[in-house]
Design a protein around this motif. Sequence first.
Motif, mmCIF file in Angstrom:
data_model
loop_
_atom_site.group_PDB
_atom_site.id
_atom_site.type_symbol
_atom_site.label_atom_id
_atom_site.label_comp_id
_atom_site.label_asym_id
_atom_site.label_seq_id
_atom_site.Cartn_x
_atom_site.Cartn_y
_atom_site.Cartn_z
ATOM 1 N N GLN A 154 0.989 -1.269 0.167
ATOM 2 C CA GLN A 154 -0.028 -0.049 -0.097
ATOM 3 C C GLN A 154 1.037 1.264 0.061
ATOM 4 O OE1 GLN A 154 -3.416 0.390 -0.156
ATOM 5 N NE2 GLN A 154 -3.696 -1.452 -0.320
ATOM 6 N N VAL A 155 0.590 2.147 -1.020
ATOM 7 C CA VAL A 155 1.198 3.357 -0.923
ATOM 8 C C VAL A 155 0.194 4.531 -0.709
ATOM 9 C CG1 VAL A 155 2.299 5.241 -2.455
ATOM 10 C CG2 VAL A 155 2.685 2.634 -2.982
ATOM 11 N N GLN A 156 0.535 5.367 0.315
ATOM 12 C CA GLN A 156 -0.158 6.543 0.702
ATOM 13 C C GLN A 156 0.446 7.808 0.144
ATOM 14 O OE1 GLN A 156 0.933 4.549 3.554
ATOM 15 N NE2 GLN A 156 -0.899 3.197 2.853
ATOM 16 N N LEU A 157 -0.609 8.663 -0.467
ATOM 17 C CA LEU A 157 0.006 9.817 -1.136
ATOM 18 C C LEU A 157 -0.672 11.062 -0.546
ATOM 19 C CD1 LEU A 157 -0.409 8.623 -4.922
ATOM 20 C CD2 LEU A 157 1.595 8.748 -3.356
ATOM 21 N N VAL A 158 0.080 11.974 -0.191
ATOM 22 C CA VAL A 158 -0.701 13.308 0.506
ATOM 23 C C VAL A 158 -0.113 14.430 -0.479
ATOM 24 C CG1 VAL A 158 -0.763 14.673 2.367
ATOM 25 C CG2 VAL A 158 -0.427 12.058 2.760
ATOM 26 N N GLU A 159 -1.031 15.197 -0.893
ATOM 27 C CA GLU A 159 -0.716 16.457 -1.896
ATOM 28 C C GLU A 159 -0.842 17.858 -0.684
ATOM 29 O OE1 GLU A 159 -3.751 13.940 -4.177
ATOM 30 O OE2 GLU A 159 -3.745 14.651 -2.037
ATOM 31 N N SER A 160 -0.191 18.657 -1.159
ATOM 32 C CA SER A 160 -0.401 20.043 -0.661
ATOM 33 C C SER A 160 -0.002 21.037 -1.560
ATOM 34 C CB SER A 160 0.667 20.100 0.518
ATOM 35 O OG SER A 160 1.968 19.845 0.063
ATOM 36 N N GLY A 161 -0.395 22.525 -1.204
ATOM 37 C CA GLY A 161 -0.182 23.407 -2.189
ATOM 38 C C GLY A 161 -1.031 24.255 -3.066
ATOM 39 N N GLY A 162 -2.515 23.537 -3.064
ATOM 40 C CA GLY A 162 -3.450 24.104 -3.497
ATOM 41 C C GLY A 162 -3.631 25.453 -2.975
ATOM 42 N N GLY A 163 -4.542 26.183 -3.913
ATOM 43 C CA GLY A 163 -5.243 27.345 -3.208
ATOM 44 C C GLY A 163 -5.835 28.431 -4.455
ATOM 45 N N LEU A 164 -5.978 29.666 -4.034
ATOM 46 C CA LEU A 164 -6.588 30.489 -4.954
ATOM 47 C C LEU A 164 -5.692 31.300 -5.407
ATOM 48 C CD1 LEU A 164 -9.134 32.172 -6.309
ATOM 49 C CD2 LEU A 164 -9.198 33.165 -4.186
ATOM 50 N N VAL A 165 -5.509 31.507 -6.819
ATOM 51 C CA VAL A 165 -4.598 32.487 -7.263
ATOM 52 C C VAL A 165 -5.298 33.282 -8.637
ATOM 53 C CG1 VAL A 165 -3.955 30.513 -8.899
ATOM 54 C CG2 VAL A 165 -2.283 32.548 -8.381
ATOM 55 N N GLN A 166 -4.672 34.447 -8.818
ATOM 56 C CA GLN A 166 -5.324 34.934 -10.027
ATOM 57 C C GLN A 166 -4.690 34.584 -11.355
ATOM 58 O OE1 GLN A 166 -4.653 39.380 -9.238
ATOM 59 N NE2 GLN A 166 -6.577 39.675 -8.510
ATOM 60 N N ALA A 167 -5.426 34.721 -12.567
ATOM 61 C CA ALA A 167 -5.008 34.291 -13.880
ATOM 62 C C ALA A 167 -3.343 35.053 -13.957
ATOM 63 C CB ALA A 167 -5.656 34.791 -14.911
ATOM 64 N N GLY A 168 -2.543 34.402 -14.376
ATOM 65 C CA GLY A 168 -1.254 34.882 -14.654
ATOM 66 C C GLY A 168 -0.138 34.237 -13.527
ATOM 67 N N GLY A 169 -0.690 33.953 -12.469
ATOM 68 C CA GLY A 169 -0.131 33.837 -11.115
ATOM 69 C C GLY A 169 0.525 32.328 -11.228
ATOM 70 N N SER A 170 1.207 32.154 -9.978
ATOM 71 C CA SER A 170 1.961 30.727 -10.076
ATOM 72 C C SER A 170 1.509 29.979 -8.819
ATOM 73 C CB SER A 170 3.330 30.980 -9.923
ATOM 74 O OG SER A 170 3.683 31.552 -11.179
ATOM 75 N N LEU A 171 1.451 28.638 -8.871
ATOM 76 C CA LEU A 171 1.521 27.831 -7.711
ATOM 77 C C LEU A 171 2.106 26.647 -7.764
ATOM 78 C CD1 LEU A 171 -2.478 27.344 -7.145
ATOM 79 C CD2 LEU A 171 -0.888 28.657 -5.672
ATOM 80 N N ARG A 172 2.646 25.978 -6.593
ATOM 81 C CA ARG A 172 3.522 24.820 -6.421
ATOM 82 C C ARG A 172 2.586 23.600 -5.789
ATOM 83 N NH1 ARG A 172 9.313 24.884 -3.785
ATOM 84 N NH2 ARG A 172 9.707 26.006 -5.707
ATOM 85 N N LEU A 173 2.621 22.594 -6.237
ATOM 86 C CA LEU A 173 1.837 21.592 -5.704
ATOM 87 C C LEU A 173 3.002 20.463 -5.219
ATOM 88 C CD1 LEU A 173 -1.087 20.912 -7.836
ATOM 89 C CD2 LEU A 173 -0.969 22.576 -6.056
ATOM 90 N N SER A 174 2.716 19.857 -4.267
ATOM 91 C CA SER A 174 3.768 18.822 -3.726
ATOM 92 C C SER A 174 3.024 17.682 -3.208
ATOM 93 C CB SER A 174 4.431 19.411 -2.798
ATOM 94 O OG SER A 174 5.253 20.377 -2.875
ATOM 95 N N CYS A 175 3.640 16.460 -3.585
ATOM 96 C CA CYS A 175 2.906 15.168 -3.162
ATOM 97 C C CYS A 175 4.039 14.299 -2.417
ATOM 98 C CB CYS A 175 2.378 14.551 -4.342
ATOM 99 S SG CYS A 175 1.679 12.885 -3.883
ATOM 100 N N VAL A 176 3.842 13.812 -1.361
ATOM 101 C CA VAL A 176 4.994 12.739 -0.720
ATOM 102 C C VAL A 176 4.184 11.669 -0.641
ATOM 103 C CG1 VAL A 176 4.043 13.604 1.605
ATOM 104 C CG2 VAL A 176 6.089 12.609 1.351
ATOM 105 N N ALA A 177 4.839 10.456 -1.073
ATOM 106 C CA ALA A 177 4.470 9.060 -0.930
ATOM 107 C C ALA A 177 4.892 8.483 0.330
ATOM 108 C CB ALA A 177 4.778 8.417 -2.096
ATOM 109 N N SER A 178 4.177 7.346 0.740
ATOM 110 C CA SER A 178 4.829 6.640 1.990
ATOM 111 C C SER A 178 4.140 5.501 2.023
ATOM 112 C CB SER A 178 4.477 7.471 3.587
ATOM 113 O OG SER A 178 3.063 7.640 3.438
#
Length: 117
Positions: free
Chosen positions: A1-25
């Motif tokens: 079994q592999v568990q995945l946990v995401e982080s980094g989402g949110g609200l941003v204006q068009a043209g902006g940037s976001l970083r999503l991360s995921c760690v597996a365990s």
Amino acid sequence: QVQLVESGGGLVQAGGSLRLSCVASSSSSILNIHTMGWYRQAPGKQRELVADITQIGRTNYADSVKGRFTISRDNAKNTVTLEMDSLKPEDTGVYYCQAYSALRDYWGRGTLVTVSS
């Protein structure tokens, strides 16, 4: 079994940037994940591939994100990151981390990305 946990989402204006991360365990022994990736699902639409990356760093991107998104992976830390630049309202959706290991697909619970116009 592999568990995945995401982080980094949110609200941003068009043209902006976001970083999503995921760690597996895993509660078992050493992880051996062939491919890690990101999918997204917009309201009323099917889940679609955004980008994925193999253990040796081979990448694959959806045409709609080429040149704007960058996927990277740290095999030692079992993490995958999605750098999203020049975001558009059509990038809005729930982003899911995915891992392919031991002939199975595993999914995270998702993180919401909202891009306002």
